[in-house]
Design an enzyme around this catalytic site. Structure first.
Site, PDB file in Angstrom:
ATOM      1  N   TYR A 169      -7.246  50.010  23.053  1.00 42.36           N
ATOM      2  CA  TYR A 169      -5.778  49.776  22.646  1.00 42.36           C
ATOM      3  C   TYR A 169      -5.627  51.031  21.699  1.00 42.36           C
ATOM      4  O   TYR A 169      -4.367  51.601  21.777  1.00 42.36           O
ATOM      5  CB  TYR A 169      -5.668  48.471  22.105  1.00 42.36           C
ATOM      6  CG  TYR A 169      -4.107  48.387  21.450  1.00 42.36           C
ATOM      7  CD1 TYR A 169      -3.388  47.745  22.164  1.00 42.36           C
ATOM      8  CD2 TYR A 169      -3.872  48.586  20.130  1.00 42.36           C
ATOM      9  CE1 TYR A 169      -2.077  47.078  21.577  1.00 42.36           C
ATOM     10  CE2 TYR A 169      -2.781  48.353  19.445  1.00 42.36           C
ATOM     11  CZ  TYR A 169      -1.761  47.456  20.369  1.00 42.36           C
ATOM     12  OH  TYR A 169      -0.445  47.430  19.915  1.00 42.36           O
ATOM     13  N   LYS A 201      -3.194  54.333  22.135  1.00 41.79           N
ATOM     14  CA  LYS A 201      -2.013  54.579  21.031  1.00 41.79           C
ATOM     15  C   LYS A 201      -2.044  56.151  20.387  1.00 41.79           C
ATOM     16  O   LYS A 201      -0.754  56.647  20.418  1.00 41.79           O
ATOM     17  CB  LYS A 201      -2.026  53.630  19.905  1.00 41.79           C
ATOM     18  CG  LYS A 201      -1.591  52.155  20.379  1.00 41.79           C
ATOM     19  CD  LYS A 201       0.101  52.175  20.586  1.00 41.79           C
ATOM     20  CE  LYS A 201       0.204  50.598  20.733  1.00 41.79           C
ATOM     21  NZ  LYS A 201       1.633  50.544  20.989  1.00 41.79           N
ATOM     22  N   ARG A 244     -17.169  40.400  15.551  1.00 42.12           N
ATOM     23  CA  ARG A 244     -16.808  41.149  16.621  1.00 42.12           C
ATOM     24  C   ARG A 244     -16.939  42.605  16.333  1.00 42.12           C
ATOM     25  O   ARG A 244     -16.509  43.269  15.316  1.00 42.12           O
ATOM     26  CB  ARG A 244     -15.504  41.094  17.360  1.00 42.12           C
ATOM     27  CG  ARG A 244     -15.332  39.418  17.678  1.00 42.12           C
ATOM     28  CD  ARG A 244     -13.996  39.153  18.487  1.00 42.12           C
ATOM     29  NE  ARG A 244     -12.930  39.633  17.341  1.00 42.12           N
ATOM     30  CZ  ARG A 244     -11.520  39.197  17.740  1.00 42.12           C
ATOM     31  NH1 ARG A 244     -11.322  38.712  18.906  1.00 42.12           N
ATOM     32  NH2 ARG A 244     -10.596  39.756  16.813  1.00 42.12           N
TER      33      ARG A 244
END
Length: 323
Positions: free
Chosen positions: A146, A150, A270
């Site tokens: 992601y 960008k 994570r």
């Protein structure tokens, strides 16, 4: 700040039926702007005489020309992924978001539209920062697809700016929150947590809750977007509160505002989660005349007062006996 209705030209809002887009569209309408709202399923409520709803698929570029031709300004808010899911299929992320953005820029060039405001991600493009708060000239080392996409879109915007004279304003948003944000997804922890607390449900947190983020109320984001429309040159701006808060602190504030106990289950952290991010917003203050106005505590109070009755009604209906 001048309003956006004076020129008489239309403004294209891509992704205008999402969380950010809906608030932006409402603000633009309040200024008397004429709009085109583009997406897969533009909302019927936007068909009101001052808005043209354009249905298209951003990934393949369909109907983009209809959306942008003749517009004086394009807001690009489209994203088909979120940080927590983008690594699962980076190819799809590139095909939908990067290729879609290139379709848009080529279409704008062909139609002679040379002003764009792009919603980038201040929470992901920097990766794990070397120092805080993070300024716009910090290295860009995202940990998720992601954020990588960008950054790639930002680079293409710079190319079109330098080569074709396009005015491209990039807003690196921190973590927006507020009314209308989805409460049942994997993004928007304030909305998700608030709904779960109000509904008496358990909350799951990845890691130990010490992860720090910069949260910004939606009204402040929209103010930045409106000011960005008047930028006279291309630029990149952090748009955040300039203050960091841990997930545990978010839970404390929510529990205090809502007045209910919070039941939390902590899960393993994570690998793609940035440890801590706080944005330096001095450039936006100096060049756009913008600054955040809403504290986290006030923003959460506003949000909870908006959604509390809705949630309690939904809970009552869910628990009602079946006739």
């Amino acid at each position: 700040m001048n309003d956006l209705s004076q020129s008489g030209a239309e403004i294209a809002v891509l992704g205008g039926d999402g969380f950010l887009g809906t608030h932006l569209v409402n603000a633009l309408l309040s200024q008397g702007a004429r709009l085109r709202v583009y997406g897969r399923n533009p909302r019927e409520r936007y068909r009101n005489g001052t808005v043209v709803a354009v249905r298209g698929n951003f990934a393949d570029g369909s109907a983009l020309e209809e959306a942008v031709d003749g517009a004086s300004l394009v807001y690009h808010l489209v994203s088909s992924t979120i940080p927590s899911t983008s690594n699962a299929d980076p190819i799809a992320d590139v095909q939908s978001n990067l290729i879609g953005s290139l379709h848009l820029l080529e279409t704008m060039k062909r139609c002679g539209v040379n002003r764009i405001v792009y919603a980038s991600s201040g929470g992901t493009v920097y990766g794990n920062p070397r120092n805080l708060p993070v300024a716009e000239d910090h290295s860009l080392d995202p940990l998720c697809s992601y954020g990588i996409v960008k950054v790639a879109v930002e680079k293409y915007l710079n190319m079109f700016s330098c080569v074709d004279g396009m005015t491209a304003t990039v807003l690196r948003l921190s973590n927006p929150y507020g009314p209308l944000q989805r409460a049942h997804g994997a993004q928007g922890v304030i909305s998700v947590f608030a709904h779960k607390i109000l509904a008496g449900q358990n909350i799951e947190v990845w890691g130990d809750g010490t992860t720090v983020r910069d949260y910004i109320y939606i009204d402040d984001v929209v103010d930045a977007m409106l000011r960005a429309a008047h930028a006279t040159h291309s630029g990149v701006y952090n748009i955040g509160s300039g203050v960091g808060h841990s997930l545990n602190r978010i839970l404390e504030i929510l529990a205090d505002v809502i007045g209910k106990k919070v039941n939390v289950r902590y899960l393993p952290k994570r690998s793609f989660d940035v440890r801590e991010i706080v944005l330096d917003v001095r450039r936006a203050r100096a060049e756009l005349g913008w600054q955040p106005e809403t504290s986290l505590e006030e923003g959460i109070r506003r949000y909870c007062s908006t959604v509390a009755d809705q949630i309690q009604t939904a809970v009552r209906l869910a628990n009602a006996p079946i006739a």
